[in-house]
Design a protein around this motif. Structure first.
Motif, PDB file in Angstrom:
ATOM      1  N   GLY A 353       0.830  -1.367  -0.070  1.00 17.49           N
ATOM      2  CA  GLY A 353       0.119   0.006  -0.133  1.00 17.49           C
ATOM      3  C   GLY A 353       0.827   1.145   0.009  1.00 17.49           C
ATOM      4  N   GLU A 355       1.696   3.196  -2.460  1.00 14.88           N
ATOM      5  CA  GLU A 355       0.961   4.210  -3.531  1.00 14.88           C
ATOM      6  C   GLU A 355       1.923   4.672  -4.437  1.00 14.88           C
ATOM      7  OE1 GLU A 355      -1.300   7.008  -1.435  1.00 14.88           O
ATOM      8  OE2 GLU A 355      -2.388   5.748  -0.116  1.00 14.88           O
ATOM      9  N   MET A 368      -6.105   2.606  -5.584  1.00 18.06           N
ATOM     10  CA  MET A 368      -5.877   2.104  -4.535  1.00 18.06           C
ATOM     11  C   MET A 368      -7.395   1.941  -3.689  1.00 18.06           C
ATOM     12  SD  MET A 368      -2.607   2.094  -3.933  1.00 18.06           S
ATOM     13  CE  MET A 368      -2.645   1.471  -2.300  1.00 18.06           C
ATOM     14  N   ASP A 370      -9.002  -0.112  -0.381  1.00 13.67           N
ATOM     15  CA  ASP A 370      -8.772  -0.741   0.830  1.00 13.67           C
ATOM     16  C   ASP A 370      -7.462  -1.062   1.222  1.00 13.67           C
ATOM     17  OD1 ASP A 370     -11.520  -0.989   1.426  1.00 13.67           O
ATOM     18  OD2 ASP A 370     -11.755  -2.942   0.538  1.00 13.67           O
ATOM     19  N   GLY A 371      -6.351   0.068   0.858  1.00 13.03           N
ATOM     20  CA  GLY A 371      -5.406   0.203   1.235  1.00 13.03           C
ATOM     21  C   GLY A 371      -4.170  -0.801   0.149  1.00 13.03           C
ATOM     22  N   LYS A 372      -4.865  -1.383  -0.897  1.00 14.70           N
ATOM     23  CA  LYS A 372      -4.151  -2.225  -1.827  1.00 14.70           C
ATOM     24  C   LYS A 372      -4.201  -1.668  -3.377  1.00 14.70           C
ATOM     25  CE  LYS A 372      -2.998  -5.614   1.057  1.00 14.70           C
ATOM     26  NZ  LYS A 372      -1.758  -6.075   1.438  1.00 14.70           N
TER      27      LYS A 372
END
Length: 411
Positions: A353, A355, A368, A370-372
């Motif tokens: 994650g 980014e 992105m 849910d942080g993925k």
């Protein structure tokens, strides 16, 4: 084992220890000769000694073949004890009497500062060449690579004309003596320099990437590199390789001993594979010594064995197939890798994650969730995100894909 013999130079291997502190005087030449290079260039007399080197980011990077750069350092400098032609010739005789006979001894004649100072330097250079030939030197090197030389010449007179006239002068002065012309990449067009030296009758040319530069720490008061000193490093190797390729593609087959940023066998191999029969070692000889140079020679031999190169003829110029590939093959490689980039999905378990991928996507092809990271239908397969992913959550076998196209076409 691979045969490192270089036919065009009649040398036991392609490595030339460049004119440098490591080749100043008989004592240093005989010391560096223990690494068993193909040739050693005895440094000009009256040059001065000492001064040291600055290696960035550190010397270990250079020793281990990582990206590194070199600049002249700040250390004690002393006068050259060999300060006359007579003493210089005696150094040549000492070397020839003691060094292994299968290692070539080239000697530097003159220095660009001679020209800047003026006077009857042409007569001095001719006299030097004649005396050095009589002393037993195997070749004469005209050293037109000192950082700043091309710029200095073009501010006074034409650098290319200087190369041409001096090469012709040396060929006439010592007929039968090989004349090696070491050339600048800085401040000039390297291809033109090579072409001009060739037209003048040079037996070999040595384009070498070094510049005058101003490297400094942000806390500039403690900077160890010498302001305006010579600068080079691994970043220079691709520039030299391009000069070599440009020359070979123009049909110029003059034997070449190129150099620039050769800190490991990998840089040496790249220069040779671009089309230069031999390669210069300068900084590594000064800042790495006999052991580092010996390791490079052995590492190249091992790598050639492991990769199916039986001799120097099979290695020299092999990468020209990459540079000169047809547009059809180039397009096929682009399309195949682009398709792989587009189709590959994020490996969720590896994504942290960070980014970075989203930051460098200019087509809204990744987002992105849910942080993925997650690919979108707008991905075009440009590959930016694959280059910056720190965990290989975005990963394809790019090298294998690109190589497969050449294999498919029998290249």
């Amino acid at each position: 084992m691979a045969n490192l013999y270089v036919k065009k130079f009649d040398m036991i291997n392609p490595f030339v220890i460049a004119s440098s502190p490591a080749t100043q005087g008989a004592r240093n030449v005989l010391r560096i000769a223990k690494c068993r290079p193909g040739a050693i260039v005895l440094r000009n007399f009256g040059h001065g000694a000492g001064g040291g080197s600055f290696i960035g980011p550190d010397a270990n990077s250079m020793y281990t073949g990582k990206q590194a750069f070199h600049s002249h350092g700040i250390g004690t400098r002393i006068s050259d004890p060999v300060d006359t032609l007579e003493k210089y010739c005696e150094e040549v005789r000492k070397i020839k009497a003691s060094m292994d006979s299968d290692i070539k001894l080239w000697v530097s004649v003159g220095h660009y500062s001679d020209i800047v100072k003026g006077g009857n330097w042409e007569k001095d250079w001719i006299n030097q060449a004649k005396e050095l030939k009589n002393a037993g030197a195997d070749a004469i090197e005209l050293h037109f690579n000192t950082p700043g030389v091309a710029t200095a010449k073009n501010r006074s007179f034409n650098y290319y004309q200087l190369i041409y006239n001096c090469t012709k002068m040396m060929k006439k002065a010592v007929p039968g003596m090989p004349i090696m012309v070491k050339l600048a990449v800085e401040g000039c067009d390297p291809f033109t320099s090579i072409r001009v030296a060739t037209e003048a009758g040079a037996d070999s040319v040595g384009p070498t990437a070094r510049w005058k530069a101003f490297y400094f720490d942000l806390d500039w008061r403690g900077t160890q590199a010498r302001p305006g000193g010579g600068y080079g490093g691994t970043q220079a190797t691709p520039i030299v390789c391009h000069s070599i390729v440009e020359t070979r593609n123009a049909g110029i087959d003059t034997p070449m001993y190129a150099g620039g940023g050769v800190f490991s066998f990998e840089q040496a191999a790249r220069i040779i594979m671009s089309g230069s029969e031999c390669v210069q070692i300068g900084t590594l000889a000064c800042a790495g010594g006999v052991s580092a140079c010996s390791k490079m020679i052995k590492d190249l031999e091992k790598w050639m064995d492991a990769n199916g190169y039986a001799d120097m003829d099979s290695l020299c110029g092999d990468a020209l197939k990459l540079f000169n590939m047809s547009s059809d093959i180039a397009n096929e490689r682009t399309e195949l890798l682009g398709k792989a980039y587009k189709e590959a999905q994020v490996i969720e378990d590896k994504c942290i994650g960070c980014e970075r991928c989203e930051e460098v996507c200019w087509h809204e092809g990744i987002e992105m969730v849910d942080g993925k990271a997650r690919k979108t239908d707008l991905c075009i397969g440009c590959g930016y995100c694959f280059q910056v992913c720190p965990t290989q959550a975005l990963n394809v076998d790019a090298s294998g894909i690109l190589a497969s196209v050449f294999k498919k076409h029998g290249i």
